[in-house]
Structure formats: structure tokens, C-alpha cells
Design an enzyme around this catalytic site. Structure first.
Site, PDB file in Angstrom:
ATOM      1  N   GLY A  46       6.433  -5.769  -7.651  1.00  0.00           N
ATOM      2  CA  GLY A  46       6.448  -4.801  -8.735  1.00  0.00           C
ATOM      3  C   GLY A  46       7.504  -3.759  -8.474  1.00  0.00           C
ATOM      4  O   GLY A  46       8.069  -3.673  -7.373  1.00  0.00           O
ATOM      5  N   GLN A  51      11.556   4.512  -8.887  1.00  0.00           N
ATOM      6  CA  GLN A  51      12.132   3.929  -7.668  1.00  0.00           C
ATOM      7  C   GLN A  51      13.630   3.672  -7.800  1.00  0.00           C
ATOM      8  O   GLN A  51      14.311   3.498  -6.782  1.00  0.00           O
ATOM      9  CB  GLN A  51      11.417   2.633  -7.294  1.00  0.00           C
ATOM     10  CG  GLN A  51       9.987   2.839  -6.811  1.00  0.00           C
ATOM     11  CD  GLN A  51       9.351   1.537  -6.414  1.00  0.00           C
ATOM     12  OE1 GLN A  51       8.842   0.813  -7.264  1.00  0.00           O
ATOM     13  NE2 GLN A  51       9.403   1.190  -5.146  1.00  0.00           N
ATOM     14  N   CYS A  99       5.996  -1.753  -0.001  1.00  0.00           N
ATOM     15  CA  CYS A  99       6.662  -1.085  -1.116  1.00  0.00           C
ATOM     16  C   CYS A  99       8.158  -1.184  -0.876  1.00  0.00           C
ATOM     17  O   CYS A  99       8.623  -0.991   0.256  1.00  0.00           O
ATOM     18  CB  CYS A  99       6.222   0.370  -1.175  1.00  0.00           C
ATOM     19  SG  CYS A  99       6.968   1.305  -2.528  1.00  0.00           S
ATOM     20  N   LEU A 100       8.914  -1.459  -1.940  1.00  0.00           N
ATOM     21  CA  LEU A 100      10.362  -1.572  -1.792  1.00  0.00           C
ATOM     22  C   LEU A 100      10.987  -0.236  -1.387  1.00  0.00           C
ATOM     23  O   LEU A 100      12.118  -0.215  -0.904  1.00  0.00           O
ATOM     24  CB  LEU A 100      10.985  -2.089  -3.088  1.00  0.00           C
ATOM     25  CG  LEU A 100      10.533  -3.502  -3.503  1.00  0.00           C
ATOM     26  CD1 LEU A 100      11.172  -3.880  -4.825  1.00  0.00           C
ATOM     27  CD2 LEU A 100      10.856  -4.538  -2.431  1.00  0.00           C
ATOM     28  N   HIS A 141      -0.874   0.475  -7.590  1.00  0.00           N
ATOM     29  CA  HIS A 141       0.273   0.854  -6.758  1.00  0.00           C
ATOM     30  C   HIS A 141       1.458   1.273  -7.634  1.00  0.00           C
ATOM     31  O   HIS A 141       2.062   2.334  -7.410  1.00  0.00           O
ATOM     32  CB  HIS A 141       0.649  -0.334  -5.855  1.00  0.00           C
ATOM     33  CG  HIS A 141       1.877  -0.099  -5.035  1.00  0.00           C
ATOM     34  ND1 HIS A 141       1.859  -0.055  -3.668  1.00  0.00           N
ATOM     35  CD2 HIS A 141       3.179   0.098  -5.385  1.00  0.00           C
ATOM     36  CE1 HIS A 141       3.079   0.177  -3.212  1.00  0.00           C
ATOM     37  NE2 HIS A 141       3.902   0.258  -4.238  1.00  0.00           N
ATOM     38  N   GLU A 142       1.785   0.441  -8.639  1.00  0.00           N
ATOM     39  CA  GLU A 142       2.975   0.739  -9.458  1.00  0.00           C
ATOM     40  C   GLU A 142       2.766   1.994 -10.296  1.00  0.00           C
ATOM     41  O   GLU A 142       3.689   2.805 -10.446  1.00  0.00           O
ATOM     42  CB  GLU A 142       3.323  -0.449 -10.352  1.00  0.00           C
ATOM     43  CG  GLU A 142       3.735  -1.710  -9.606  1.00  0.00           C
ATOM     44  CD  GLU A 142       4.785  -1.467  -8.539  1.00  0.00           C
ATOM     45  OE1 GLU A 142       5.661  -0.593  -8.728  1.00  0.00           O
ATOM     46  OE2 GLU A 142       4.717  -2.153  -7.497  1.00  0.00           O
ATOM     47  N   HIS A 145       3.377   5.278  -8.611  1.00  0.00           N
ATOM     48  CA  HIS A 145       4.785   5.720  -8.542  1.00  0.00           C
ATOM     49  C   HIS A 145       5.134   6.657  -9.700  1.00  0.00           C
ATOM     50  O   HIS A 145       5.985   7.529  -9.559  1.00  0.00           O
ATOM     51  CB  HIS A 145       5.729   4.518  -8.596  1.00  0.00           C
ATOM     52  CG  HIS A 145       5.912   3.810  -7.286  1.00  0.00           C
ATOM     53  ND1 HIS A 145       6.458   4.418  -6.189  1.00  0.00           N
ATOM     54  CD2 HIS A 145       5.644   2.531  -6.917  1.00  0.00           C
ATOM     55  CE1 HIS A 145       6.516   3.541  -5.184  1.00  0.00           C
ATOM     56  NE2 HIS A 145       6.016   2.394  -5.602  1.00  0.00           N
TER      57      HIS A 145
HETATM   58 NI    NI Z   1       5.954   0.676  -4.427  1.00  0.00          NI
END
Ligand code: NI
Length: 174
Positions: A46, A51, A99-100, A141-142, A145
């Protein structure tokens, strides 16, 4: 275009993002396309607009199978704009997340097991679903953000936080 993913420590990851006000615009469609390409390039499960430094409530997630989460069930690819989340019940479960924006790291995070979420796709089509398990985890999670929350801020035990290639999780490979 593949965009640079901001890493934890960048203040832009800590903002409460602004709602999208117009759907189907060339700008929004281009943003979603950039996010899709960036997420695919990095094998992400995701990605959220903050981000890549974009201050808008746009998230996406989904995969058939993901090398970063080899045990996870498939989640349909979804673009979710201006999401609203509602936990169904109070039950939470612990699970590993990455997480990226924290490359190479993993942690155990409590999330609501069952979730109802609603929102719109990039063209303004309404989305409403009830989900559980990893699907529910990814959405939480997304959408975090979009409120400036990174998963370590949700963790209860920092001993289960570390580098994926060092941790002995048994179920996570990067
Ligand atoms: Ni993330």
C-alpha cells in the site's frame, strides 16, 4: 512517474492531510497513477499520498501476492480517497507490519480485527466494505498515514521492532 518515498523523520509524514475536493481531475488521476507506479516499483502492499509528499487524503493498497508479506491473503487493489474507518467491535490482533517509509524495518502492531471502511475512488465512485484480518490491517495502516501516524507510533512493545533481516519472525521476508 515513479516518485521518491519520504522516510520517517521527514515532517511531511506527520501532517494531517487535506480532503480531496474534486474527483476525476487530471491532477488527481495523475497522482493516483504516480502512486500506483511507485508502489509497484517497490513491491509495496500500500501507499498513501503523504508518503510522496502530497498533502491529500488519498491511499491505495492491494496485491495478489506480495514478497514482503508472503503469508498474507490477497487484497483487491483499491484506491481510497477521503476514507472513513469504523472498527467493528473492540477486538484487536497483533501482526507484523512494514512501511515503505521505514525501509528494512518491521514491527508488531495491534490493529482492529474487523473494520468497516468507506470512501471514494479517484473518479468519485463510492466504496463501502466490511473486512477483517490482513485487509483490515492494511487499510488501518494506510489511513493512519493520512493523519500523520506511522506504525511505530501504534506499537506497544518496542522489543518487537527491528530490521527484517535480523528479526526471527518466521513469517516475514523482505
Ligand atoms: Ni506505510
Amino acid at each position: 512517474m515513479i516518485r521518491e518515498v519520504l522516510r520517517m523523520g521527514d515532517e511531511r509524514l506527520l501532517r494531517v492531510a487535506r480532503p480531496v475536493e474534486a474527483f476525476g481531475t487530471p491532477e488527481l488521476l495523475a497522482l493516483v497513477e504516480d502512486m500506483r507506479k511507485t508502489m509497484a516499483h517497490l513491491d509495496g502492499a500500500g501507499l498513501a499520498a503523504p508518503q510522496i509528499g502530497v498533502d491529500l487524503r488519498v491511499a491505495m493498497f492491494g496485491f495478489e501476492s506480495n514478497p514482503r508479506y508472503p503469508q498474507a491473503e490477497a487484497v483487491p487493489f483499491t484506491v481510497l480517497v477521503n476514507p472513513v474507518l469504523e472498527a467493528l467491535g473492540t477486538e484487536q490482533e497483533d501482526g507484523w507490519e512494514g512501511c515503505l517509509s521505514l525501509p528494512g524495518l518491521r514491527g508488531v502492531v495491534p490493529r482492529f480485527t474487523r473494520l468497516r471502511y468507506a470512501g471514494f475512488d479517484e473518479r468519485g465512485e463510492r466504496i463501502e466494505r466490511e473486512v477483517a484480518g490482513f485487509h483490515a490491517r492494511v487499510v488501518q495502516h494506510e489511513c493512519d498515514h493520512l493523519d500523520g501516524i506511522l506504525y511505530p507510533m501504534r506499537m506497544r512493545d518496542m522489543r518487537s521492532f527491528g530490521f527484517a533481516d535480523v528479526l526471527k519472525t518466521g513469517s516475514v521476508a523482505e
